[in-house]
Scaffold this motif. Structure first.
Motif, mmCIF file in Angstrom:
data_model
loop_
_atom_site.group_PDB
_atom_site.id
_atom_site.type_symbol
_atom_site.label_atom_id
_atom_site.label_comp_id
_atom_site.label_asym_id
_atom_site.label_seq_id
_atom_site.Cartn_x
_atom_site.Cartn_y
_atom_site.Cartn_z
ATOM 1 N N THR A 135 0.701 -1.214 0.027
ATOM 2 C CA THR A 135 0.106 0.038 0.119
ATOM 3 C C THR A 135 0.833 1.327 -0.031
ATOM 4 O O THR A 135 0.316 2.447 0.057
ATOM 5 N N ALA A 146 -2.775 -1.198 -9.314
ATOM 6 C CA ALA A 146 -4.154 -0.478 -9.023
ATOM 7 C C ALA A 146 -4.099 0.674 -9.925
ATOM 8 O O ALA A 146 -3.005 1.499 -10.221
ATOM 9 N N THR A 203 -5.490 4.126 -4.361
ATOM 10 C CA THR A 203 -6.401 4.205 -3.359
ATOM 11 C C THR A 203 -6.849 2.862 -2.904
ATOM 12 O O THR A 203 -6.703 1.938 -3.732
ATOM 13 N N MET A 204 -7.297 2.608 -1.703
ATOM 14 C CA MET A 204 -7.541 1.306 -1.206
ATOM 15 C C MET A 204 -8.727 0.769 -2.045
ATOM 16 O O MET A 204 -8.658 -0.415 -2.290
ATOM 17 N N THR A 205 -9.578 1.353 -2.575
ATOM 18 C CA THR A 205 -10.637 0.910 -3.276
ATOM 19 C C THR A 205 -10.531 0.435 -4.772
ATOM 20 O O THR A 205 -10.661 -0.727 -5.089
ATOM 21 N N ASP A 206 -9.247 1.069 -5.378
ATOM 22 C CA ASP A 206 -8.878 0.745 -6.688
ATOM 23 C C ASP A 206 -7.822 -0.452 -6.240
ATOM 24 O O ASP A 206 -7.825 -1.348 -7.157
ATOM 25 N N VAL A 257 -8.311 -3.030 -4.168
ATOM 26 C CA VAL A 257 -9.273 -4.037 -3.931
ATOM 27 C C VAL A 257 -9.778 -4.355 -5.348
ATOM 28 O O VAL A 257 -9.731 -5.668 -5.498
ATOM 29 N N ASP A 258 -10.058 -3.495 -5.935
ATOM 30 C CA ASP A 258 -10.751 -3.752 -7.392
ATOM 31 C C ASP A 258 -9.712 -4.591 -8.139
ATOM 32 O O ASP A 258 -9.994 -5.290 -8.903
ATOM 33 N N CYS A 259 -8.324 -3.961 -8.039
ATOM 34 C CA CYS A 259 -7.357 -4.743 -9.024
ATOM 35 C C CYS A 259 -7.204 -6.056 -8.328
ATOM 36 O O CYS A 259 -6.942 -6.932 -9.231
ATOM 37 N N LYS A 289 -9.487 -7.989 -7.483
ATOM 38 C CA LYS A 289 -10.703 -8.866 -7.939
ATOM 39 C C LYS A 289 -10.301 -9.102 -9.385
ATOM 40 O O LYS A 289 -10.974 -10.063 -9.884
#
Length: 83
Positions: free
Chosen positions: A21, A68, A72-75, A77-79, A81
């Motif tokens: 991160t 990512a 961002t943390m959201t991106d 996590v999306d990465c 997945k």
């Protein structure tokens, strides 16, 4: 988990993925496992939160599996997945 256990798991190919991160997490992990065990990280797929962290991983000679789109943390996590 101790540093020794972490190195043993990396060498035994028991860790599939590792996420980073920030550049400081990269430096901290290398400090924990020791420069002599950097090659063991090649057994895991390394996922980076963004360009700067990817650059830091590459300065250690490590290959980044995924990065990512945005730092961002959201991106991140999306990465993770995405296939």
């Amino acid at each position: 988990m101790s540093s020794k256990e972490l190195v043993e798991k990396l060498i035994a190919d028991e860790i599939d993925y590792m996420t980073f991160t920030s550049s400081s997490t990269v430096h901290h992990l290398i400090g924990r496992i020791g420069q002599e065990h950097i090659a063991a990280l090649a057994h895991a797929k390394l996922i980076s939160i963004g360009e700067i962290t990817t650059h830091t991983l590459k300065t250690y000679g490590l290959e980044v599996y995924k990065e990512a789109k945005k730092a961002t943390m959201t991106d991140l996590v999306d990465c993770m997945k995405e296939k």
